[in-house]
Write an enzyme that holds these catalytic residues in place. Structure first.
Site, PDB file in Angstrom:
ATOM      1  N   CYS A 188      -4.480  -2.615 -14.491  1.00 21.91           N
ATOM      2  CA  CYS A 188      -5.385  -1.525 -13.510  1.00 21.91           C
ATOM      3  C   CYS A 188      -4.158  -1.940 -12.144  1.00 21.91           C
ATOM      4  O   CYS A 188      -4.066  -1.191 -11.552  1.00 21.91           O
ATOM      5  CB  CYS A 188      -6.594  -1.263 -12.866  1.00 21.91           C
ATOM      6  SG  CYS A 188      -7.307  -2.807 -11.972  1.00 21.91           S
TER       7      CYS A 188
ATOM      8  N   ASP B 126      -2.298  -8.335  -7.208  1.00 25.04           N
ATOM      9  CA  ASP B 126      -3.069  -9.304  -6.749  1.00 25.04           C
ATOM     10  C   ASP B 126      -2.474 -11.185  -7.655  1.00 25.04           C
ATOM     11  O   ASP B 126      -2.614 -11.840  -7.456  1.00 25.04           O
ATOM     12  CB  ASP B 126      -4.195  -9.893  -6.775  1.00 25.04           C
ATOM     13  CG  ASP B 126      -4.217  -8.875  -4.956  1.00 25.04           C
ATOM     14  OD1 ASP B 126      -3.221  -9.299  -4.483  1.00 25.04           O
ATOM     15  OD2 ASP B 126      -5.180  -7.851  -5.388  1.00 25.04           O
TER      16      ASP B 126
ATOM     17  N   HIS C 104       0.717  -0.856   0.161  1.00 22.15           N
ATOM     18  CA  HIS C 104       0.007  -0.017   0.265  1.00 22.15           C
ATOM     19  C   HIS C 104       0.753   0.899   0.058  1.00 22.15           C
ATOM     20  O   HIS C 104       0.493   2.393  -1.001  1.00 22.15           O
ATOM     21  CB  HIS C 104      -1.078   0.139   1.422  1.00 22.15           C
ATOM     22  CG  HIS C 104      -1.599   1.300   1.500  1.00 22.15           C
ATOM     23  ND1 HIS C 104      -2.672   1.771   0.144  1.00 22.15           N
ATOM     24  CD2 HIS C 104      -1.638   2.311   2.233  1.00 22.15           C
ATOM     25  CE1 HIS C 104      -3.383   2.822   0.032  1.00 22.15           C
ATOM     26  NE2 HIS C 104      -2.464   2.260   1.536  1.00 22.15           N
TER      27      HIS C 104
ATOM     28  N   GLU D  72      -7.643 -11.569 -11.257  1.00 16.98           N
ATOM     29  CA  GLU D  72      -6.532 -11.193  -9.863  1.00 16.98           C
ATOM     30  C   GLU D  72      -6.428 -12.264  -9.592  1.00 16.98           C
ATOM     31  O   GLU D  72      -5.756 -12.494  -8.864  1.00 16.98           O
ATOM     32  CB  GLU D  72      -6.614  -9.664  -9.895  1.00 16.98           C
ATOM     33  CG  GLU D  72      -7.806  -8.923  -8.769  1.00 16.98           C
ATOM     34  CD  GLU D  72      -7.912  -8.780  -8.175  1.00 16.98           C
ATOM     35  OE1 GLU D  72      -6.754  -7.752  -7.721  1.00 16.98           O
ATOM     36  OE2 GLU D  72      -8.955  -8.247  -7.391  1.00 16.98           O
TER      37      GLU D  72
HETATM   38  C1  PEP Z   1      -4.484  -5.240  -8.018  1.00 13.64           C
HETATM   39  O1  PEP Z   1      -4.637  -6.257  -7.318  1.00 13.64           O
HETATM   40  O2  PEP Z   1      -3.568  -5.390  -9.590  1.00 13.64           O
HETATM   41  C2  PEP Z   1      -4.826  -4.218  -8.269  1.00 13.64           C
HETATM   42  C3  PEP Z   1      -5.444  -2.849  -8.553  1.00 13.64           C
HETATM   43  O3  PEP Z   1      -5.981  -4.489  -6.925  1.00 13.64           O
HETATM   44  P1  PEP Z   1      -5.927  -3.547  -4.922  1.00 13.64           P
HETATM   45  O4  PEP Z   1      -3.722  -3.383  -5.784  1.00 13.64           O
HETATM   46  O5  PEP Z   1      -6.690  -2.454  -5.272  1.00 13.64           O
HETATM   47  O6  PEP Z   1      -5.517  -5.046  -4.626  1.00 13.64           O
HETATM   48 MG    MG Z   2      -6.308  -6.425  -6.272  1.00 12.71          MG
END
Ligand code: PEP
Ligand code: MG
Length: 579
Positions: free
Chosen positions: A504, A457, A191, A433
Site C-alpha cells: 500500500c 516507510d 505528504h 514497514e
Molecule cells: C507507507 O509507509 O508505505 C504507508 C502506506 O504509510 P504512510 O505513507 O501513511 O506512512
Molecule cells: Mg507508513
C-alpha cells in the site's frame, strides 16, 4: 521567466495562477525603535489585533455554521487570547521597555505565553501551545502586511506554491479549486506528493527556493512528469505545454476504457487493485478509477482535519460514511498513524529530536490507551455495517502487535458486555514497514490475517533515508536490491502461511514496478485512485510467465540503476507509451 527543477511526484501538466503560502516560521529580527516612534509602534500592534479579531469573528461564524459548536470552540480560544487585556498590555510594555518593533514584541511575549501552556501537566492545556503559535502567526502576518492565505475558501482555480504543505493544511484544502502543487521541500512519498496523486493533480516537490521566486497572481506551469516548474512562461513555452496538456488528456481518455475491465493478465491471473484514502472525499475518485476496495484508510486525517481529538462518535460516523460509499467492497481501516511528518513537531510541548524514530503511530497509541480504545470501539461498531478489516501500522516488534491485539480484545469484551454488536471474525492485519518485522515475517504471519507492505516507510527505514527530505530524495529508491529482497521475502512468507499480502506504499501505484510486483506474486495493490488505470493497463498487457521472468532477472541485479533500466525496458516492450 524562471525554470526550476525538482522531483515530479504526480503526473500531468497544469498552467495556472499561483497562490503562495509562506514558510511556517517567520523570522522576526530585533530592531531598535527610537523613543518618539514608540507610540506609533504600539498603535500598529493594536490595529493588528483589531484586524485579527475581526478575521477570527468571521471565521467563528463560518465554522459554527459548517462544523458546529465544538470546532468553533477552537476559534473561541483564539479570540479569547486576543481579548486578554493583561497579555495585550505585556506587548505594549515590551515595545516600550525594550524599544523594539511591534513584531518583535508580539513574538517574544507570545512565545513566553506558549511556554506557560507547555509546562501545564494537563494534556488539554499543554496542547494549546500550537494554538498560541497560530495566534502569534496571525498577528504577525497582519503586521508584516502578508495576507493570511485561506485555503478553505478559494473562489477560482489556483496552483499552490508553498515552502511545505502541512498535513493539516491539505486536510482543510478546498480541493475543487486546487489544480497543482509545487513545494520547496519534500520527496516522492512526502505528504504533498501523496495528496496530489490522490487528487490526480500535477505536483513537483523539492524545488529548493521556489517560494522566493513566485508572487501570488503569477502564471506558473507545473510539469509533474518531468519535475519542472516555470514561473511566468513566455509564449513559446505556453504553446509547448498546452500541447503537453492535450497529450496527457488524450492518454487519460484511453485509460478510461479500462475502468470496468478486470485487472487480469493475458493468461488469466487476476489481482485486486484497491485505493488508498485519507477520508470519504477520496472515495469518489477511487471508485471512478475502478478501485475494487479500499486497501488503506489513513484515519489520522480525521485528527488533522478537526485539529482536536475525534470522539468515538466522530470516528464511527466517518467509518459508517465510508462503508456506505464503497457499496460492499472491502475497507481496510488503519488505526491512527500520527506523529513524525503527520504532526508538526513545532506544535508539541517538547519536539522530538528524531520524530521518524520516535513516538509515532502504534507507539503513540500504546502510550495513550484511552485514545486508542475510542478508535477501536468505533471501528468494531462499524464492522457490522460492511466488509471492514483492521490494520495496525508501524509495528516493529511482535510484542507491540500482541499488545495492540490485546487492547482490541478488551474493547470487544466491553462491547459484548454492553450488548453492542460487532464482527466477531474481523480480519486483523499489520503493516510491514519496519525492516525488523519484514525479517520476522514468518513469525508475524502466525499472528495476523494479512500483511500490508508500507513501502514508503520500509524504504526510509531500510535505506536510512528521510522520506520527506529533498536533499536525500535521490537515495530514496524502491528499486534498491535490499528493499526488493525484503518485499520478496514478505510476499513469500505470506504465501507459506496462507495469509494475503498487499503493498500500500506509493510503489504499488508506480508503473515502473508493476511487472516486478506481479512477478513476485503480489495479489493486492493499493494505491492512489488515479494511478489504478495505468497499473491495470500493464497487468492486462502481460502474462504471469513474463512477469515472473522479469522478477527473477531483477532479483539477480545488485544495483537499483540496473533494476530501473531493465524494468523500464521490459514495460516499454508491452506498453510502449508507458515511458
Ligand atoms: C507507507 O509507509 O508505505 C504507508 C502506506 O504509510 P504512510 O505513507 O501513511 O506512512
Ligand atoms: Mg507508513
Amino acid at each position: 521567466m524562471e525554470i526550476k527543477k525538482g522531483t515530479g511526484v504526480s503526473p500531468g501538466v497544469v498552467i495556472g495562477t499561483a497562490i503562495v503560502l509562506d514558510a511556517e516560521d517567520l523570522v522576526i529580527p530585533k530592531r531598535h525603535v527610537p523613543t518618539d516612534q514608540i507610540p506609533a509602534e504600539i498603535a500598529r500592534f493594536q490595529d493588528a489585533v483589531a484586524v485579527s479579531r475581526k478575521e477570527l469573528t468571521t471565521l467563528r461564524a463560518e465554522t459554527l455554521a459548517k462544523y458546529g459548536k465544538e470546532i468553533a470552540g477552537i476559534v473561541d480560544f483564539h479570540l479569547s487570547v486576543l481579548k486578554d487585556k493583561s497579555l495585550l498590555k505585556q506587548v505594549d510594555k515590551e515595545i516600550e521597555t525594550v524599544e523594539t518593533t511591534a513584531e518583535y514584541a508580539v513574538s517574544s511575549v507570545m512565545r513566553r505565553y506558549a511556554q506557560q501552556f507547555s509546562q501545564m501537566t494537563d494534556r488539554y492545556f499543554s496542547e494549546r501551545v500550537k494554538d498560541v503559535h497560530d495566534i502569534e502567526k496571525r498577528v504577525l502576518k497582519t503586521l508584516i502586511g502578508q495576507k493570511h492565505q485561506d485555503l478553505t475558501h478559494l473562489t477560482s482555480d489556483v496552483v499552490v506554491i508553498a515552502h511545505d504543505l502541512l498535513p493539516s493544511q491539505t486536510a482543510a484544502l478546498d480541493r475543487t479549486h486546487v489544480k497543482g502543487f509545487a513545494t520547496d521541500v519534500g520527496g516522492r512519498t512526502s505528504h504533498t506528493a501523496i495528496v496530489a496523486r490522490a487528487m490526480g493533480i500535477p505536483a513537483v516537490v523539492g524545488l529548493g527556493d521556489l517560494v522566493g521566486h513566485v508572487s501570488g497572481g503569477d502564471t506558473v506551469i507545473i510539469d509533474g512528469e518531468r519535475g519542472v516548474v516555470i514561473v511566468n512562461p513566455d509564449a513559446d513555452q505556453l504553446a509547448e505545454y498546452r500541447e503537453g496538456q492535450a497529450d496527457f488528456a488524450r492518454h487519460e481518455i484511453e485509460l478510461r476504457e479500462l475502468i470496468d475491465l478486470p485487472a487480469e493478465t493475458l493468461d488469466g491471473h487476476a489481482v485486486s487493485l484497491q485505493a488508498n484514502i485519507e477520508g470519504t472525499t477520496d472515495i469518489d475518485t477511487a471508485l471512478y478509477n475502478g478501485a475494487q476496495g479500499i486497501g488503506l484508510y489513513r484515519t489520522e486525517f480525521l485528527y488533522l482535519k478537526m485539529g482536536t481529538e475525534p470522539s468515538e462518535e466522530d470516528h464511527f460516523q466517518a467509518y459508517a460514511e465510508a462503508i456506505n460509499a464503497i457499496e460492499g467492497r472491502p475497507l481496510v481501516i488503519r488505526t491512527l498513524d500520527l506523529g513524525a511528518d503527520k504532526y508538526t513537531q513545532a506544535q508539541l510541548a517538547s519536539p522530538e529530536r528524531n520524530p521518524f524514530l520516535g513516538d509515532r503511530s502504534i507507539r503513540m497509541c500504546l502510550h495513550d490507551i484511552p485514545m486508542f480504545k475510542r478508535q477501536l470501539r468505533a471501528i468494531m461498531r462499524a464492522s457490522v455495517l460492511g466488509d471492514v478489516r483492521i490494520m495496525f501500522p508501524m509495528i516493529s516488534t511482535i510484542m507491540e502487535l500482541r499488545q495492540a491485539k490485546m487492547i482490541l480484545k478488551d474493547v470487544t469484551e466491553e462491547l459484548e458486555d454492553e450488548g453492542v454488536p460487532f464482527r466477531q471474525d474481523i480480519s486483523i492485519g499489520m503493516m510491514i514497514e519496519v525492516p525488523s518485522v519484514a525479517l520476522m515475517a514468518d513469525q508475524c504471519a502466525k499472528e495476523v490475517n494479512f500483511f500490508s507492505i508500507g513501502t514508503n516507510d520500509l524504504i526510509q527505514y531500510t535505506l536510512a533515508v528521510d522520506r520527506t527530505n529533498e536533499k536525500v530524495a535521490g537515495l530514496f529508491c524502491p528499486a534498491h536490491p535490499a528493499v526488493l529482497r525484503l518485499i520478496r521475502d514478505v510476499i513469500r512468507a505470506g504465501a507459506r502461511n496462507s495469509i494475503s499480502v498487499s503493498v500500500c506504499g506509493e510503489m504499488a501505484g508506480e508503473k515502473l514496478y508493476t511487472l516486478l510486483l506481479l512477478g513476485l506474486g503480489l495479489n493486492i495493490f493499493s494505491m492512489n485512485g488515479p494511478d489504478i488505470p495505468e497499473v491495470k493497463k500493464i497487468i492486462r498487457s502481460t502474462t504471469m510467465e513474463h512477469a515472473k521472468q522479469v522478477a527473477r532477472r531483477v532479483m539477480s541485479f545488485d544495483s537499483e540503476r540496473q533494476v530501473m533500466h531493465f524494468l523500464r525496458e521490459e514495460t516499454r516492450k508491452i506498453v510502449p507509451e508507458a515511458f
